[in-house]
Each structure stands twice: as C-alpha cells, then as structure tokens.
Write a protein that holds these residues in place. Structure first.
Motif, mmCIF file in Angstrom:
data_model
loop_
_atom_site.group_PDB
_atom_site.id
_atom_site.type_symbol
_atom_site.label_atom_id
_atom_site.label_comp_id
_atom_site.label_asym_id
_atom_site.label_seq_id
_atom_site.Cartn_x
_atom_site.Cartn_y
_atom_site.Cartn_z
ATOM 1 N N ALA A 1 54.807 44.043 50.563
ATOM 2 C CA ALA A 1 54.673 42.860 49.716
ATOM 3 C C ALA A 1 53.549 41.948 50.200
ATOM 4 C CB ALA A 1 55.998 42.096 49.692
ATOM 5 N N ASP A 2 53.162 42.086 51.462
ATOM 6 C CA ASP A 2 52.070 41.282 52.012
ATOM 7 C C ASP A 2 50.710 41.947 51.814
ATOM 8 O OD1 ASP A 2 52.529 43.399 53.672
ATOM 9 O OD2 ASP A 2 52.595 42.232 55.535
ATOM 10 N N GLY A 3 50.672 43.109 51.148
ATOM 11 C CA GLY A 3 49.415 43.788 50.901
ATOM 12 C C GLY A 3 48.939 44.661 52.045
ATOM 13 N N GLU A 4 49.656 44.638 53.164
ATOM 14 C CA GLU A 4 49.271 45.459 54.308
ATOM 15 C C GLU A 4 49.774 46.892 54.110
ATOM 16 O OE1 GLU A 4 47.312 44.441 56.838
ATOM 17 O OE2 GLU A 4 47.129 42.568 55.685
ATOM 18 N N GLU A 5 49.160 47.829 54.853
ATOM 19 C CA GLU A 5 49.441 49.250 54.666
ATOM 20 C C GLU A 5 50.393 49.793 55.724
ATOM 21 O OE1 GLU A 5 45.679 51.147 54.848
ATOM 22 O OE2 GLU A 5 44.934 50.297 52.955
ATOM 23 N N VAL A 6 51.155 50.799 55.318
ATOM 24 C CA VAL A 6 51.977 51.558 56.246
ATOM 25 C C VAL A 6 51.895 53.021 55.829
ATOM 26 C CG1 VAL A 6 54.060 51.167 54.870
ATOM 27 C CG2 VAL A 6 54.269 51.835 57.264
ATOM 28 N N GLN A 7 51.780 53.915 56.798
ATOM 29 C CA GLN A 7 51.661 55.334 56.514
ATOM 30 C C GLN A 7 53.038 55.940 56.250
ATOM 31 O OE1 GLN A 7 48.916 56.932 55.997
ATOM 32 N NE2 GLN A 7 47.520 55.302 56.657
ATOM 33 N N PRO A 8 53.205 56.681 55.148
ATOM 34 C CA PRO A 8 54.507 57.304 54.875
ATOM 35 C C PRO A 8 54.970 58.216 56.002
ATOM 36 C CG PRO A 8 53.074 57.433 52.944
ATOM 37 C CD PRO A 8 52.224 56.945 54.073
ATOM 38 N N GLU A 9 54.014 58.916 56.657
ATOM 39 C CA GLU A 9 54.388 59.841 57.728
ATOM 40 C C GLU A 9 55.095 59.120 58.873
ATOM 41 O OE1 GLU A 9 51.410 59.517 56.449
ATOM 42 O OE2 GLU A 9 51.129 61.379 55.305
ATOM 43 N N VAL A 10 54.717 57.863 59.117
ATOM 44 C CA VAL A 10 55.351 57.088 60.184
ATOM 45 C C VAL A 10 56.823 56.846 59.864
ATOM 46 C CG1 VAL A 10 55.341 54.853 61.386
ATOM 47 C CG2 VAL A 10 53.173 55.989 60.833
ATOM 48 N N LEU A 11 57.115 56.590 58.599
ATOM 49 C CA LEU A 11 58.487 56.322 58.194
ATOM 50 C C LEU A 11 59.336 57.590 58.230
ATOM 51 C CD1 LEU A 11 57.654 53.956 55.193
ATOM 52 C CD2 LEU A 11 58.080 53.347 57.583
ATOM 53 N N VAL A 12 58.746 58.714 57.824
ATOM 54 C CA VAL A 12 59.459 59.986 57.903
ATOM 55 C C VAL A 12 59.744 60.342 59.359
ATOM 56 C CG1 VAL A 12 59.312 62.458 57.429
ATOM 57 C CG2 VAL A 12 58.487 60.819 55.727
ATOM 58 N N GLN A 13 58.760 60.112 60.211
ATOM 59 C CA GLN A 13 58.906 60.413 61.634
ATOM 60 C C GLN A 13 60.034 59.602 62.268
ATOM 61 O OE1 GLN A 13 57.419 62.623 63.479
ATOM 62 N NE2 GLN A 13 58.245 61.987 65.452
ATOM 63 N N GLU A 14 60.181 58.361 61.824
ATOM 64 C CA GLU A 14 61.215 57.484 62.381
ATOM 65 C C GLU A 14 62.601 58.070 62.159
ATOM 66 O OE1 GLU A 14 63.010 54.602 64.378
ATOM 67 O OE2 GLU A 14 60.834 54.527 64.100
ATOM 68 N N LEU A 15 62.858 58.543 60.949
ATOM 69 C CA LEU A 15 64.180 59.090 60.666
ATOM 70 C C LEU A 15 64.356 60.484 61.260
ATOM 71 C CD1 LEU A 15 66.661 58.004 59.206
ATOM 72 C CD2 LEU A 15 65.976 59.301 57.185
ATOM 73 N N SER A 16 63.238 61.188 61.478
ATOM 74 C CA SER A 16 63.329 62.513 62.097
ATOM 75 C C SER A 16 63.852 62.439 63.524
ATOM 76 C CB SER A 16 61.957 63.192 62.082
ATOM 77 O OG SER A 16 61.499 63.387 60.762
ATOM 78 N N CYS A 17 63.730 61.276 64.144
ATOM 79 C CA CYS A 17 64.199 61.100 65.529
ATOM 80 C C CYS A 17 65.677 60.728 65.599
ATOM 81 C CB CYS A 17 63.367 60.016 66.224
ATOM 82 S SG CYS A 17 61.609 60.413 66.388
ATOM 83 N N CYS A 18 66.330 60.630 64.451
ATOM 84 C CA CYS A 18 67.735 60.225 64.438
ATOM 85 C C CYS A 18 68.618 61.356 64.954
ATOM 86 C CB CYS A 18 68.133 59.840 63.008
ATOM 87 S SG CYS A 18 69.836 59.294 62.847
ATOM 88 N N GLN A 19 69.333 61.101 66.048
ATOM 89 C CA GLN A 19 70.213 62.100 66.642
ATOM 90 C C GLN A 19 71.365 62.460 65.710
ATOM 91 O OE1 GLN A 19 69.832 63.658 69.485
ATOM 92 N NE2 GLN A 19 68.133 62.540 70.410
ATOM 93 N N ALA A 20 71.909 61.455 65.007
ATOM 94 C CA ALA A 20 73.064 61.701 64.136
ATOM 95 C C ALA A 20 72.718 62.617 62.973
ATOM 96 C CB ALA A 20 73.603 60.371 63.607
ATOM 97 N N LEU A 21 71.429 62.696 62.624
ATOM 98 C CA LEU A 21 71.008 63.498 61.480
ATOM 99 C C LEU A 21 70.403 64.832 61.892
ATOM 100 C CD1 LEU A 21 69.417 60.763 59.190
ATOM 101 C CD2 LEU A 21 71.484 62.096 58.715
ATOM 102 N N HIS A 22 70.484 65.181 63.166
ATOM 103 C CA HIS A 22 69.934 66.461 63.597
ATOM 104 C C HIS A 22 70.686 67.609 62.919
ATOM 105 C CE1 HIS A 22 68.102 69.554 65.981
ATOM 106 N NE2 HIS A 22 69.276 69.955 66.438
ATOM 107 N N GLY A 23 69.947 68.442 62.189
ATOM 108 C CA GLY A 23 70.558 69.546 61.466
ATOM 109 C C GLY A 23 71.135 69.161 60.127
ATOM 110 N N HIS A 24 70.939 67.910 59.709
ATOM 111 C CA HIS A 24 71.466 67.432 58.437
ATOM 112 C C HIS A 24 70.322 67.027 57.511
ATOM 113 C CE1 HIS A 24 75.603 67.412 59.930
ATOM 114 N NE2 HIS A 24 75.153 66.821 61.044
ATOM 115 N N PRO A 25 70.545 67.083 56.202
ATOM 116 C CA PRO A 25 69.460 66.790 55.256
ATOM 117 C C PRO A 25 69.037 65.332 55.257
ATOM 118 C CG PRO A 25 71.528 67.152 54.096
ATOM 119 C CD PRO A 25 71.769 67.520 55.520
ATOM 120 N N LYS A 26 67.723 65.149 55.191
ATOM 121 C CA LYS A 26 67.107 63.826 55.102
ATOM 122 C C LYS A 26 66.199 63.836 53.875
ATOM 123 C CE LYS A 26 66.001 64.961 59.283
ATOM 124 N NZ LYS A 26 67.161 65.753 59.787
ATOM 125 N N ILE A 27 66.491 62.965 52.911
ATOM 126 C CA ILE A 27 65.791 62.949 51.633
ATOM 127 C C ILE A 27 64.935 61.686 51.537
ATOM 128 C CG2 ILE A 27 66.039 63.027 49.115
ATOM 129 C CD1 ILE A 27 68.874 64.180 49.619
#
Length: 401
Positions: free
Chosen positions: A299-325
């Motif tokens: 909303a502030d016009g600044e950029e964020v890379q989608p890959e960074v956000l995907v990477q963040e959830l990929s590190c979730c221990q509770a979701l290891h082996g479970h689907p992430k959409i």
C-alpha cells in the motif's frame, strides 16, 4: 481458483472463456496430429533417449523429430519446428517438446516457451515442455524419470495428463527416502488433457493413489491492497467465504505495506509452528498491484518479491510434508496476453490491441524434472516441495484493467 472482477470488459472476458470452455466441454480436443520434438545436447545418455521413445509411444506421438544439438541451438531448432507446423497446413491437436541436457545447461526456458507460443497452428492447443537434466548434480536421472512416466502412462491410459503427473510425483517422492525430491510443473492449461487412446472416464478412475491428509487444522492468510483496485473488496469477500466453506480458519489483513507483507507471513508461520495439534494445509492469498518484474506492491508503493514470501512459509516446520497454496492476484509485467477468444466477440480482441509479436501464454504446461532448489535435504529446508502457486497472470503479463 476463480476471482471475481468488476467492469464490463472483465465480464466480457469471463463470457468469452465460458463459451470457449463449453465448446470443448472442459476438455482439450486432440483430434489433429500430435507433433513432438526431442532436442538432446551431447552428454545425454542413449538410455534416456530410448526411454523417451517409450513415453512418446505411450502418449500417442507416433511421428516425431529427434535432434542432437548444442544447448545454444535449442532456440533455433524450436523456431524451425514452429515454422514447419505453420506451413504444413495439417490440423495439430497437441505439441510436445522434450529438452535434455547436462545439469545446469538448461537456462531461460521461457524463451523457448515463447518461441512455440508464436505458432499459429497451435493457438488454443496444448503445448507441453518437458525439461530434463542429467549428470552428477541431477536429482533424478532422465531415464529413471521417463521409465516411470512411460509405465504409468501404459497402466492408466484413461487418466488425464495431470493425474499421470501427480501419480508420478508421488512415486518419486516415495522412492526418494530421506531426501524429498519433487519435480515442478507450471501450467496455464484451460481444460483437461487426456492423451490416451481410450475414452476419458474420470468418474470410474480413482486417480492417484497417494493423497494429502487434511484431517488437521487448515489455515488461510489473506493480504489484500484495496487502493486503486476496483472490485478488490468483492474479491476478498468471495475468497474469504470460499476458504471458510472449505474449512480454513481465515486471517485477513488489508492494505499492508511491503514490509507488512513480510511481517504478516513471518507471524503466520510462527503461529502455525506453535499451534497445538497438527496443521494439514495452509493457503496464502496475496492481492495487490504488481511491478514490471513481477514484484508485489504494498500500500506504500514499495516492492516485495513473491519468492521471499514463498520462502518464508517453506521454512515452517508444522507444514513440512503438507500442502502450501499461494494465490497471487497481481500483474506480473506490462504486456497484455492476447489469449485465444472465439469469434463471437472480435471487438474484445481488438480492444486488447496486442501486437502480433506478443504470443499468448495460455495452454502451456512446463514440467521441470530437475528444477533448482527441488531437493529438500532437511525438514523445513528451502526447497519447493508440496507447494502450489497460482497466478492470476502469466509471467510478464497484466491481469486486466
């Protein structure tokens, strides 16, 4: 996942797609010839090429071209293949391109995809790209991958291509032991593709044998920017209602800044890791304007890379082996995809004003059998297993007005 949109032109686009889908009853017609091209660079084993022959025969590609050339010549060879399809004058029902090279040599595959997307004979027809790597750094040797694929195609001729690939990926994951290897595929298909010789009978086939266990908690995070995005509130309402109907516990945050996108994902991950009880699935919807290189704009016009956000959830221990959409509703560039609309609304295609040099990105399936980062050596690693990413626009394209 369908998103609601506002405005007359968007409604017309939906009507075009609906008529097109009804015309083929949700299934691609492959009545025409099936064209295939195999490009192998020096260093690829003869066993891999022989295994590819078996797959093509199982999928009904009886006549195909096979060339051994340097990787640098792949684009030129594909251009010749496209020209031959356009001048032969025979209806083409489907095209398959197989690219095999030593690990690390297959780069910028999107250039090859765009080259075939220029083919007039293939407009509205499925285009399949299979990218295979070999060598010491390859996670899965081409001949093993292809032997598995050919066997499954022969065992289940009535399955759709998506079902066949899902079953193949499940078997590969089971055989990978401690290392979870997961091929990646990207698709803009707009219908079901069944290449088997017999009639398609999805109601009588159970489908892939392995399924995710969804008995645990399902969590959804919706991050939406409303500023200067007509219809965004209606989209969020519809998506939130859908998630709740599917059993997801929904967290909604509106008008996040670029920094808040990252912070909300990090907080979401922490809550899942500390959740009491099993977590079976996570859904993240990111809805905002997009930058020229596919970035998300806060909303502030600044950029964020989608890959960074995907990477963040990929590190979730509770979701290891479970689907992430992940659902990305944002532009990914400045081009308009001309698409393949029926003749009923020629004014709509004229409105798009897409230059002929810009190919459509629809009807393309890319299978990366040895994609970078597809190995997970430790739980919660940085790989891409168990992730479904859905984009509202193809790479480099706009979502609409």
């Amino acid at each position: 996942m369908a998103f609601l949109v506002s405005g007359t032109l968007q409604a017309a686009a939906q009507l075009v797609d609906a008529w097109d889908s009804l015309g083929r009853k949700g299934k691609y017609s492959v009545q025409g010839s099936r064209a295939a091209l195999i490009l192998c660079s020096p260093g690829v084993s003869a066993r891999a090429v022989a295994a590819m022959d078996g797959v093509l025969q199982a999928l009904g590609f009886e006549n195909y071209k096979k060339r051994q050339v340097l990787v640098q010549s792949f684009l030129e060879e594909l251009g010749l293949f496209r020209e031959q399809l356009d001048v032969q004058g025979v209806p083409v029902g489907c095209a398959l391109v197989v690219l095999m090279a030593p690990s690390g040599q297959l780069r910028q595959p999107q250039l090859l995809v765009k080259e075939l997307s220029h083919c007039g004979s293939l407009q509205g027809c499925p285009k399949i790209f299979l990218l295979l790597s070999s060598g010491l750094k390859a996670a899965w040797e081409p001949e093993a991958f292809l032997l598995h694929l050919g066997k499954i195609c022969s065992q289940h001729p009535h399955w759709s291509l998506l079902q066949l690939l899902t079953e193949l990926f499940c078997r590969i994951a089971e055989e990978s032991a401690e290392n979870t290897y997961c091929p990646i595929f990207r698709t803009s298909f707009r219908g079901t593709l069944c290449l088997g010789d017999g009639p398609w009978r999805p109601e009588s086939d159970p489908g892939p044998s392995t399924q995710y266990d969804l008995s645990g908690t399902r969590a959804a995070l919706l991050l939406a920017v409303f500023q200067d995005r007509l219809g965004a509130r209606h989209d969020v309402t519809a998506l939130r209602d859908l998630c709740q109907a599917l059993g997801f516990k929904v967290t909604l945050r509106t008008n996040p800044s670029a920094q808040a996108f990252r912070e909300e994902l990090a907080e979401f991950r922490k809550k899942l890791d500390t959740h009491k009880g099993p977590v079976s699935c996570a859904l993240v919807a990111l809805m905002a304007h997009g930058g020229p290189q596919g970035q998300l704009l806060g909303a502030d016009g600044e950029e964020v890379q989608p890959e960074v956000l995907v990477q963040e959830l990929s590190c979730c221990q509770a979701l290891h082996g479970h689907p992430k959409i992940f659902l990305f509703q944002a532009c990914r560039g400045g081009y308009r995809d001309p698409g393949v609309g029926p003749r009923a609304l020629p004014w709509y295609r004229h409105w798009l004003r897409a230059p002929p040099a810009i190919p459509t990105q629809a009807d393309v399936l890319q299978i990366h059998a040895d994609a970078p980062g597809s190995l997970l050596s430790t739980p919660g690693g940085s790989g891409q297993a168990d992730i479904l990413t859905v984009y509202a626009a193809a790479e480099g394209q706009q979502t609409g007005v």
